[in-house]
Design a protein around this motif. Structure first.
Motif, PDB file in Angstrom:
ATOM      1  N   ASN B  12      10.862 -11.489  -1.601  1.00  0.00           N
ATOM      2  CA  ASN B  12       9.569 -11.110  -1.647  1.00  0.00           C
ATOM      3  C   ASN B  12       9.061 -11.213  -0.066  1.00  0.00           C
ATOM      4  O   ASN B  12       8.377 -10.238   0.320  1.00  0.00           O
ATOM      5  N   GLY B  13       9.593 -11.844   1.149  1.00  0.00           N
ATOM      6  CA  GLY B  13       9.542 -11.832   2.450  1.00  0.00           C
ATOM      7  C   GLY B  13       9.886 -10.388   2.911  1.00  0.00           C
ATOM      8  O   GLY B  13       9.484  -9.931   3.701  1.00  0.00           O
ATOM      9  N   LEU B  14      11.215  -9.850   2.569  1.00  0.00           N
ATOM     10  CA  LEU B  14      11.906  -8.835   3.168  1.00  0.00           C
ATOM     11  C   LEU B  14      10.897  -7.636   2.768  1.00  0.00           C
ATOM     12  O   LEU B  14      10.496  -6.601   3.315  1.00  0.00           O
ATOM     13  N   SER B  15      10.332  -7.647   1.423  1.00  0.00           N
ATOM     14  CA  SER B  15       9.564  -6.686   0.976  1.00  0.00           C
ATOM     15  C   SER B  15       7.962  -6.525   1.644  1.00  0.00           C
ATOM     16  O   SER B  15       7.872  -5.540   2.292  1.00  0.00           O
ATOM     17  N   ILE B  16       7.499  -7.627   1.853  1.00  0.00           N
ATOM     18  CA  ILE B  16       6.113  -7.464   2.511  1.00  0.00           C
ATOM     19  C   ILE B  16       6.434  -7.407   4.129  1.00  0.00           C
ATOM     20  O   ILE B  16       5.592  -6.606   4.655  1.00  0.00           O
ATOM     21  N   GLY B  17       7.325  -8.008   4.435  1.00  0.00           N
ATOM     22  CA  GLY B  17       7.677  -7.960   6.125  1.00  0.00           C
ATOM     23  C   GLY B  17       8.080  -6.482   6.305  1.00  0.00           C
ATOM     24  O   GLY B  17       7.696  -6.099   7.506  1.00  0.00           O
ATOM     25  N   SER B  18       8.585  -5.760   5.593  1.00  0.00           N
ATOM     26  CA  SER B  18       8.864  -4.344   5.999  1.00  0.00           C
ATOM     27  C   SER B  18       7.799  -3.481   6.287  1.00  0.00           C
ATOM     28  O   SER B  18       7.768  -2.818   7.138  1.00  0.00           O
ATOM     29  N   VAL B  19       6.639  -3.907   5.204  1.00  0.00           N
ATOM     30  CA  VAL B  19       5.413  -3.034   5.422  1.00  0.00           C
ATOM     31  C   VAL B  19       4.876  -3.601   6.721  1.00  0.00           C
ATOM     32  O   VAL B  19       4.155  -2.758   7.493  1.00  0.00           O
ATOM     33  N   TYR B  20       4.829  -4.792   6.957  1.00  0.00           N
ATOM     34  CA  TYR B  20       4.269  -5.374   8.301  1.00  0.00           C
ATOM     35  C   TYR B  20       4.932  -4.598   9.418  1.00  0.00           C
ATOM     36  O   TYR B  20       4.107  -4.177  10.443  1.00  0.00           O
ATOM     37  N   ALA B  21       6.168  -4.368   9.389  1.00  0.00           N
ATOM     38  CA  ALA B  21       6.848  -4.024  10.646  1.00  0.00           C
ATOM     39  C   ALA B  21       6.489  -2.659  10.842  1.00  0.00           C
ATOM     40  O   ALA B  21       6.226  -2.139  11.785  1.00  0.00           O
ATOM     41  N   SER B 228       2.069   3.444   5.709  1.00  0.00           N
ATOM     42  CA  SER B 228       2.043   1.945   5.083  1.00  0.00           C
ATOM     43  C   SER B 228       0.854   1.584   4.375  1.00  0.00           C
ATOM     44  O   SER B 228       0.775   0.973   3.179  1.00  0.00           O
ATOM     45  N   GLY B 229      -0.324   2.325   4.696  1.00  0.00           N
ATOM     46  CA  GLY B 229      -1.573   2.058   3.864  1.00  0.00           C
ATOM     47  C   GLY B 229      -1.383   2.821   2.267  1.00  0.00           C
ATOM     48  O   GLY B 229      -1.617   1.963   1.481  1.00  0.00           O
ATOM     49  N   THR B 230      -0.763   3.765   2.121  1.00  0.00           N
ATOM     50  CA  THR B 230      -0.367   4.328   0.810  1.00  0.00           C
ATOM     51  C   THR B 230       0.508   3.504  -0.003  1.00  0.00           C
ATOM     52  O   THR B 230       0.411   3.359  -1.139  1.00  0.00           O
ATOM     53  N   LEU B 231       1.691   3.075   0.780  1.00  0.00           N
ATOM     54  CA  LEU B 231       2.569   2.245  -0.056  1.00  0.00           C
ATOM     55  C   LEU B 231       1.761   1.014  -0.424  1.00  0.00           C
ATOM     56  O   LEU B 231       2.042   0.460  -1.445  1.00  0.00           O
ATOM     57  N   ILE B 232       1.069   0.360   0.528  1.00  0.00           N
ATOM     58  CA  ILE B 232       0.286  -0.819  -0.058  1.00  0.00           C
ATOM     59  C   ILE B 232      -0.561  -0.470  -0.991  1.00  0.00           C
ATOM     60  O   ILE B 232      -0.727  -1.288  -2.234  1.00  0.00           O
ATOM     61  N   GLY B 233      -1.445   0.529  -0.816  1.00  0.00           N
ATOM     62  CA  GLY B 233      -2.341   0.923  -1.911  1.00  0.00           C
ATOM     63  C   GLY B 233      -1.908   1.093  -3.448  1.00  0.00           C
ATOM     64  O   GLY B 233      -2.391   0.917  -4.306  1.00  0.00           O
ATOM     65  N   ALA B 234      -0.727   1.847  -3.229  1.00  0.00           N
ATOM     66  CA  ALA B 234      -0.109   2.382  -4.581  1.00  0.00           C
ATOM     67  C   ALA B 234       0.618   1.049  -5.319  1.00  0.00           C
ATOM     68  O   ALA B 234       0.724   1.218  -6.329  1.00  0.00           O
ATOM     69  N   SER B 235       0.812   0.276  -4.252  1.00  0.00           N
ATOM     70  CA  SER B 235       1.627  -1.250  -4.813  1.00  0.00           C
ATOM     71  C   SER B 235       0.505  -2.056  -5.483  1.00  0.00           C
ATOM     72  O   SER B 235       0.657  -2.728  -6.561  1.00  0.00           O
ATOM     73  N   PHE B 236      -0.706  -2.143  -4.816  1.00  0.00           N
ATOM     74  CA  PHE B 236      -1.552  -3.527  -5.140  1.00  0.00           C
ATOM     75  C   PHE B 236      -2.943  -2.707  -5.586  1.00  0.00           C
ATOM     76  O   PHE B 236      -3.767  -3.498  -5.927  1.00  0.00           O
ATOM     77  N   GLY B 237      -3.165  -1.549  -5.209  1.00  0.00           N
ATOM     78  CA  GLY B 237      -4.565  -0.830  -5.408  1.00  0.00           C
ATOM     79  C   GLY B 237      -5.466  -0.991  -4.307  1.00  0.00           C
ATOM     80  O   GLY B 237      -5.189  -1.427  -3.258  1.00  0.00           O
TER      81      GLY B 237
END
Lengths: 393, 316
Positions: B12-21, B228-237
């Motif tokens: 979980n941490g690696l996935s969300i951490g990569s987006v933060y990075a 990163s916005g698109t990746l988060i948006g596509a993942s969570f809406g």
């Protein structure tokens, strides 16, 4: 000397009788809701519902021939915006009543202003404790939703009698969800079920992996969610994506078509507690007409916020009609302060059939609502649109 | 030791951490060149998600100026992602022209640029709401094709679940980070960029077009923000025009934690905060927003320049 002159003029202003304020035509009714900020999602639904009410009331001849005109003011999502909106509606637009604001915390800041100015306020969505107690000019059409929670749990048990282990999740930064979860948790106890985990989240959260994996590890066979549409939709989606197969029961925050685009096909079969259902039309011709008009205007079923805003406009319009009927003189011949007081009194008399069912505003300003619902989400094959289908207990 | 929980939290941490990075890199690039924070980066993040949504789905809801409007053509997700990212890059460029350049020309205090970027952020977010309303938008469920929704495996007899989208987030972010590392460290342009970041005046004397590189940096920063916005948006809406605000604050914390202006620091900071959030006990998961800032306070007390930051005297 200047100071004396200023003091005298202020004194004259204070004791002089208020200048006559006639009622404008069409009759202005204020709508102070959040059209911007992160609360705008709800405010926009309220605007849509109010607009449908305005169109339908005017098409039916308005108030015995005099049309109404909604004066919209954006409150934003904070208290300052609500105060500003109320001031504009009271002093500039000279409305006969105000419908709003969207949030309870905004109401605690802005309603006292209207109460002091003796302008009736009808809250369409404030569910916190103490709203009608703000003052004699404050009332609401939004029932404290905590009454409905046990119904949906009983329904879940009826559909899946072997449910034993319950996971409770709630948005801890949302006052309503935090209050609703207490009722859910008590209902879980009363039904003899075991609460295996209580998980908290924030309404701004999007990633629920931690909560979901905990629910899976706890082997829950019922998940009860109290949150808002966006976060709860994401939570339902992630529960299903990670393999949770059990029943899901949602509180009133999930009672919005805004859920559908978030969890898509994965929203299916979620049971939702409701203060309003667009499907409850069989014994409610007002709701039937409202749903049809709303669908025609916006190509989707109305959400609870829209229905409550419609109900608020409707009760104000009916109060205006009652004032005219009882006094035997036209609304437009009243002085504004006199009319505002008369409308406030007329609001609190007798039940009215609205889209949210038969409601009455009690002398205290509190709502008395007869019907609550439990619905099951049914998604269309496209996975993007869906409906709340009433479940009978 | 619960190995299943450890594995789950690590993934979980690696996935969300990569987006933060990746998101924080956008902040870092601008800071490394100009020594100031671009507060409009969170708004570009939001804009990127909405642009890709528009290109992919091509229609809008019932509120806002574009209500009921349909685009004549739509694109598959991955081409739309690239176009959306390029447009976000252009938006980053526009932020530079509007909020930073005029003030820089007049030699204004950098604090003013910070405030003007905050203003641009608010304007962008409100424009998005004016155009498309505050409704929730969600990318189609099959946006990543016919991949299974999750992979579930057993560790020590207990299930560990990883959503496919988490794997995609991690992989996409690794590709972006690798591409950026290569671009900066292995190309002439990247080296010129580093020289500009080190000392703009010296770089100018060496014949490097500093303004050109500043514009390029804003473009790259906008591109990373939009991606990163698109990746988060596509993942969570897309939960509304304000959905980038929380990521904006978190990205700021990541950048300071990693070390202001340090590119490796932004990457390390992203993973530290992502993992910190993921390892928070489940009962306290609602406090994960606070984790970033608790870590931030702690590192500021122990190592004020951040985990991998250089001397503070250079930039602040």
């Amino acid at each position: 000397m200047k100071a004396l002159a200023l003091a005298l003029s202020l004194l004259v202003c204070a004791v002089a009788p208020a200048r006559a304020q006639p009622v404008a035509t069409p009759i202005p009714i204020g709508i102070a809701v959040a059209q911007t900020s992160n609360v705008a999602l709800f405010g926009q639904e309220q605007v849509n519902g109010a607009k449908v009410a305005e169109a339908r009331i005017n098409a039916a001849g308005g108030i015995n021939g005099t049309k109404i005109a909604l004066a919209f003011q954006d409150t934003g999502g904070d208290e300052a915006g609500a105060v500003n909106a109320f001031q504009n509606l009271i002093n500039r637009d000279k409305v006969v009543a105000i419908i709003g604001p969207t949030l309870s915390q905004q109401a605690f800041a802005a309603d006292p202003l209207a109460n002091q100015a003796k302008v009736p306020v009808v809250a369409p969505s404030n569910t916190a404790k103490g709203i009608p107690q703000i003052g004699p000019f404050v009332s609401r059409v939004s029932a404290p939703m905590t009454q409905v929670a046990p119904h949906s749990l009983r329904q879940a048990l009826k559909l899946t009698p072997d449910i034993r282990r319950v996971a409770v999740l709630y948005a801890q930064n949302d006052a309503f969800s935090a209050s609703e979860t207490e009722v859910f948790q008590q209902a879980v106890k009363d039904l003899g079920l075991e609460t295996v985990t209580v998980q908290k989240f924030q309404t701004t959260d999007t990633d629920f992996t931690t909560q979901v994996t905990t629910v899976l590890a706890a082997k829950a066979d019922l998940v009860v969610i109290s949150g808002l549409a966006a976060d709860s939709g994401n939570l339902v989606k992630q529960l299903r994506q990670l393999g949770y197969k059990g029943q899901i029961v949602g509180g009133n925050g999930l009672n919005s078509p805004n859920m559908f685009p978030v969890c898509g096909a994965l929203c299916a079969d979620t049971l939702v507690a409701q203060a309003y259902s667009p499907a409850a039309v069989e014994h409610n011709p007002v709701n039937k007409a409202f749903v049809e008009a709303f669908r025609q205007a916006y190509q989707k079923a109305p959400a609870q916020f829209s229905a409550q805003a419609y109900a608020a406009v409707q009760v104000v319009a009916e109060a205006l009609a009652k004032v005219e009927r009882d006094s035997g003189k036209k609304i437009t011949s009243f002085e504004l302060p006199q009319l505002r007081e008369a409308v406030n009194a007329a609001l609190r008399t007798g039940p009215t059939l609205t889209p949210i069912g038969e409601i009455a505003i009690l002398p205290s300003g509190e709502i008395e609502q007869k019907d609550f619902y439990v619905s099951r989400i049914v998604m269309q094959p496209d996975g993007a649109t869906g409906a709340f289908v009433l479940v009978t207990e | 030791m619960d190995f299943a929980w450890l594995t789950q939290s690590l993934l979980n941490g690696l996935s969300i951490g990569s987006v933060y990075a990746v998101f924080a890199l956008g902040y870092t690039l601008v800071f490394s060149i100009l020594g100031i924070i671009n507060f409009a980066h969170g708004a570009v993040f939001t804009l990127g998600a909405y642009l890709t949504y528009a290109l992919t789905v091509g229609r809008f809801g019932i509120n806002g100026l574009l209500a009921g409007v349909s685009l004549p053509v739509t694109l598959p997700f991955f081409p739309a992602l690239l176009v959306g990212a390029l447009l976000s890059g252009l938006a980053g460029l526009a932020v530079e022209q509007l909020a930073f350049r005029p003030l820089r020309r007049r030699g204004a205090d950098p604090l003013l640029a910070l405030v003007s970027s905050l203003g641009v952020a608010l304007i962008v977010v409100n424009c998005i709401q004016y155009l498309v309303g505050a409704e929730i938008y969600s990318f189609p469920a099959n946006i990543f094709g016919d991949l299974p929704m999750a992979v579930i495996f057993s560790v020590g007899g207990r299930p560990v679940a990883v959503r496919t989208v988490q794997v995609i987030l991690f992989a996409a972010c690794l590709v972006m980070l690798a591409g950026l590392w290569w671009g900066i460290n292995r190309t002439r342009t990247g080296k010129a960029l580093l020289a500009t970041a080190e000392n703009a005046d010296t770089a100018r004397l060496l014949g490097i077009g500093v303004n050109h590189f500043i514009r390029g940096t804003f473009f790259l920063s906008g591109l990373l923000g939009g991606l990163s916005g698109t990746l988060i948006g596509a993942s969570f809406g897309l939960s509304g025009p304000y959905f980038g605000v929380a990521y904006g604050l978190k990205g700021l914390a990541v950048m300071v934690l990693g070390g202001l202006g340090s590119i490796p620091g932004a990457v390390v900071g992203g993973f530290v905060i992502g993992l910190g959030e993921a390892f928070l006990p489940a009962d306290m998961s609602s406090y994960k927003e606070a984790v970033a800032f608790v870590l931030l306070f702690a590192i500021l007390l122990i190592r004020p320049q951040g985990l991998l930051g250089g001397s503070l005297e250079q930039k602040v």
